[in-house]
Write a protein that holds these residues in place. Structure first.
Motif, PDB file in Angstrom:
ATOM      1  N   ARG A  94      -4.846  22.730  -3.038  1.00 55.40           N
ATOM      2  CA  ARG A  94      -5.990  21.818  -3.180  1.00 55.40           C
ATOM      3  C   ARG A  94      -5.765  20.842  -4.341  1.00 55.40           C
ATOM      4  N   LEU A  95      -5.183  21.323  -5.421  1.00 54.14           N
ATOM      5  CA  LEU A  95      -4.888  20.430  -6.549  1.00 54.14           C
ATOM      6  C   LEU A  95      -3.898  19.356  -6.111  1.00 54.14           C
ATOM      7  N   LYS A  96      -2.887  19.741  -5.363  1.00 53.33           N
ATOM      8  CA  LYS A  96      -1.898  18.776  -4.892  1.00 53.33           C
ATOM      9  C   LYS A  96      -2.557  17.712  -4.021  1.00 53.33           C
ATOM     10  N   THR A  97      -3.473  18.143  -3.145  1.00 49.48           N
ATOM     11  CA  THR A  97      -4.183  17.189  -2.289  1.00 49.48           C
ATOM     12  C   THR A  97      -4.995  16.204  -3.121  1.00 49.48           C
ATOM     13  N   LEU A  98      -5.693  16.709  -4.132  1.00 49.28           N
ATOM     14  CA  LEU A  98      -6.517  15.836  -4.974  1.00 49.28           C
ATOM     15  C   LEU A  98      -5.656  14.881  -5.795  1.00 49.28           C
ATOM     16  N   VAL A  99      -4.500  15.346  -6.263  1.00 47.39           N
ATOM     17  CA  VAL A  99      -3.608  14.480  -7.033  1.00 47.39           C
ATOM     18  C   VAL A  99      -3.083  13.353  -6.155  1.00 47.39           C
ATOM     19  N   VAL A 100      -2.705  13.687  -4.921  1.00 46.52           N
ATOM     20  CA  VAL A 100      -2.212  12.670  -3.984  1.00 46.52           C
ATOM     21  C   VAL A 100      -3.291  11.619  -3.728  1.00 46.52           C
ATOM     22  N   ARG A 101      -4.526  12.055  -3.532  1.00 49.61           N
ATOM     23  CA  ARG A 101      -5.622  11.105  -3.293  1.00 49.61           C
ATOM     24  C   ARG A 101      -5.876  10.247  -4.523  1.00 49.61           C
ATOM     25  N   HIS A 102      -5.791  10.861  -5.680  1.00 45.48           N
ATOM     26  CA  HIS A 102      -5.970  10.082  -6.919  1.00 45.48           C
ATOM     27  C   HIS A 102      -4.871   9.042  -7.042  1.00 45.48           C
ATOM     28  N   MET A 103      -3.643   9.432  -6.736  1.00 42.32           N
ATOM     29  CA  MET A 103      -2.527   8.505  -6.832  1.00 42.32           C
ATOM     30  C   MET A 103      -2.736   7.318  -5.898  1.00 42.32           C
ATOM     31  N   GLY A 104      -3.263   7.603  -4.711  1.00 40.00           N
ATOM     32  CA  GLY A 104      -3.530   6.524  -3.762  1.00 40.00           C
ATOM     33  C   GLY A 104      -4.576   5.550  -4.266  1.00 40.00           C
ATOM     34  N   SER A 105      -5.458   6.015  -5.149  1.00 40.86           N
ATOM     35  CA  SER A 105      -6.536   5.163  -5.660  1.00 40.86           C
ATOM     36  C   SER A 105      -6.121   4.315  -6.846  1.00 40.86           C
ATOM     37  N   VAL A 106      -4.944   4.591  -7.428  1.00 31.37           N
ATOM     38  CA  VAL A 106      -4.526   3.853  -8.627  1.00 31.37           C
ATOM     39  C   VAL A 106      -3.280   3.006  -8.380  1.00 31.37           C
ATOM     40  N   ILE A 107      -2.927   2.769  -7.103  1.00 35.87           N
ATOM     41  CA  ILE A 107      -1.780   1.919  -6.800  1.00 35.87           C
ATOM     42  C   ILE A 107      -2.066   0.501  -7.277  1.00 35.87           C
ATOM     43  N   THR A 108      -1.087  -0.103  -7.935  1.00 40.44           N
ATOM     44  CA  THR A 108      -1.193  -1.497  -8.362  1.00 40.44           C
ATOM     45  C   THR A 108       0.101  -2.222  -7.995  1.00 40.44           C
ATOM     46  N   VAL A 109       0.063  -3.532  -8.116  1.00 37.65           N
ATOM     47  CA  VAL A 109       1.265  -4.328  -7.870  1.00 37.65           C
ATOM     48  C   VAL A 109       2.370  -3.926  -8.851  1.00 37.65           C
ATOM     49  N   ASP A 110       1.989  -3.489 -10.034  1.00 37.38           N
ATOM     50  CA  ASP A 110       2.976  -3.135 -11.059  1.00 37.38           C
ATOM     51  C   ASP A 110       3.583  -1.746 -10.854  1.00 37.38           C
ATOM     52  N   ASN A 111       2.796  -0.796 -10.325  1.00 30.90           N
ATOM     53  CA  ASN A 111       3.324   0.572 -10.215  1.00 30.90           C
ATOM     54  C   ASN A 111       3.671   0.988  -8.795  1.00 30.90           C
ATOM     55  N   ILE A 112       3.605   0.060  -7.836  1.00 28.00           N
ATOM     56  CA  ILE A 112       3.831   0.423  -6.439  1.00 28.00           C
ATOM     57  C   ILE A 112       5.242   0.977  -6.219  1.00 28.00           C
ATOM     58  N   GLU A 113       6.218   0.459  -6.955  1.00 34.07           N
ATOM     59  CA  GLU A 113       7.585   0.972  -6.800  1.00 34.07           C
ATOM     60  C   GLU A 113       7.652   2.451  -7.177  1.00 34.07           C
ATOM     61  N   GLN A 114       7.047   2.794  -8.294  1.00 40.79           N
ATOM     62  CA  GLN A 114       7.072   4.165  -8.781  1.00 40.79           C
ATOM     63  C   GLN A 114       6.331   5.107  -7.838  1.00 40.79           C
ATOM     64  N   ILE A 115       5.152   4.675  -7.377  1.00 44.47           N
ATOM     65  CA  ILE A 115       4.369   5.509  -6.472  1.00 44.47           C
ATOM     66  C   ILE A 115       5.049   5.614  -5.113  1.00 44.47           C
ATOM     67  N   GLY A 116       5.674   4.531  -4.668  1.00 47.01           N
ATOM     68  CA  GLY A 116       6.401   4.571  -3.406  1.00 47.01           C
ATOM     69  C   GLY A 116       7.526   5.584  -3.443  1.00 47.01           C
ATOM     70  N   ARG A 117       8.237   5.642  -4.567  1.00 42.77           N
ATOM     71  CA  ARG A 117       9.332   6.594  -4.710  1.00 42.77           C
ATOM     72  C   ARG A 117       8.810   8.033  -4.614  1.00 42.77           C
ATOM     73  N   LEU A 118       7.652   8.286  -5.206  1.00 40.06           N
ATOM     74  CA  LEU A 118       7.060   9.619  -5.137  1.00 40.06           C
ATOM     75  C   LEU A 118       6.571   9.942  -3.729  1.00 40.06           C
ATOM     76  N   ALA A 119       5.921   8.972  -3.099  1.00 40.28           N
ATOM     77  CA  ALA A 119       5.359   9.202  -1.766  1.00 40.28           C
ATOM     78  C   ALA A 119       6.429   9.575  -0.755  1.00 40.28           C
ATOM     79  N   PHE A 120       7.522   8.832  -0.764  1.00 40.53           N
ATOM     80  CA  PHE A 120       8.582   9.097   0.206  1.00 40.53           C
ATOM     81  C   PHE A 120       9.489  10.238  -0.243  1.00 40.53           C
ATOM     82  N   GLY A 121       9.625  10.425  -1.565  1.00 43.50           N
ATOM     83  CA  GLY A 121      10.437  11.532  -2.054  1.00 43.50           C
ATOM     84  C   GLY A 121       9.826  12.880  -1.721  1.00 43.50           C
ATOM     85  N   TYR A 122       8.490  12.971  -1.794  1.00 37.05           N
ATOM     86  CA  TYR A 122       7.786  14.214  -1.495  1.00 37.05           C
ATOM     87  C   TYR A 122       7.265  14.253  -0.053  1.00 37.05           C
ATOM     88  N   GLU A 123       7.516  13.179   0.705  1.00 35.01           N
ATOM     89  CA  GLU A 123       7.044  13.072   2.099  1.00 35.01           C
ATOM     90  C   GLU A 123       5.528  13.300   2.180  1.00 35.01           C
TER      91      GLU A 123
END
Length: 222
Positions: A94-123
């Motif tokens: 459940r914590l992992k699910t909430l962290v993923v949702r939080h990450m989706g809410s803080v995507i910006t033009v500046d951090n999209i590369e970093q978040i993209g790497r995490l999203a696809f790295g962890y599938e």
């Protein structure tokens, strides 16, 4: 987080995080195993943790106690990633699910590369979906990045940027009758990143209609 009422302290990077073993065992199978049986941690009052930060560990312990994820307005992606790694390590789904949702809410033009790497790295399918929505809603701002930065974002997002750019061009095409002709009979398709230009039927020679990208319907609206 009260040392006087805790029976274990986690030592992380020179700082201590106190906790109660019984509470940790109740919420995490990994802690249940560590604090039971023949594991060294079951007898120790101090457990050293090497692969995280005190701040991230406190967030995890706070969640175990309260079932609430609290980042205290910290939008640093590295910090959020550290919490996700702990959720994965200690099997807190459940914590992992909430962290993923939080990450989706803080995507910006500046951090999209970093978040993209995490999203696809962890599938993380939910986070990948959030990235697609963000690119759709912020296409113009992303296209203002340098070619080098765009290439880095695209690589981190598994070619998602090119896929969305291709879709966007197709949507532009579909807004007009095809083919379009100038008076000399030549077919013309002109595109520019930022603002698109496109010829339209029954126009005078050289006339064009300029389309602001913000006026084009989003994919979800077509």
């Amino acid at each position: 987080m009260n040392s006087a009422k805790s029976d274990v302290q986690f030592l992380i990077d020179g700082q201590t995080v106190p906790a109660v073993k019984a509470v940790l065992r109740l919420k995490s199978e990994v802690f249940r195993a560590q604090f039971s049986g023949n594991w060294r941690e079951s007898e120790d009052n101090t457990v050293e943790i090497w692969d995280t930060t005190p701040e991230a560990f406190k967030v995890m312990v706070g969640f175990i106690y309260t079932e609430q994820l609290v980042f205290n307005d910290n939008k640093d992606v590295d910090h959020i990633h550290d919490v996700m790694k702990l959720a994965d390590k200690y099997q807190l789904k459940r914590l992992k699910t909430l962290v993923v949702r939080h990450m989706g809410s803080v995507i910006t033009v500046d951090n999209i590369e970093q978040i993209g790497r995490l999203a696809f790295g962890y599938e993380l399918d939910e986070l990948i979906g959030a990235l697609k929505t963000f690119i759709d809603n912020n296409f113009k701002q992303l296209m203002e990045k340098s070619p080098k930065d765009l290439n880095a974002v695209n690589n981190a997002c598994n070619n998602l940027l090119i896929e969305k750019f291709s879709q966007h061009c197709n949507r532009i095409d579909n807004l007009f009758d095809k083919p379009t002709y100038c008076t000399n009979g030549n077919t013309i398709n002109i595109y520019k990143i930022g603002q698109y230009t496109c010829t339209y039927p029954n126009s005078t020679t050289g006339a064009v209609k300029t389309i602001d990208i913000n006026t084009v319907p989003k994919f979800s609206e077509i």
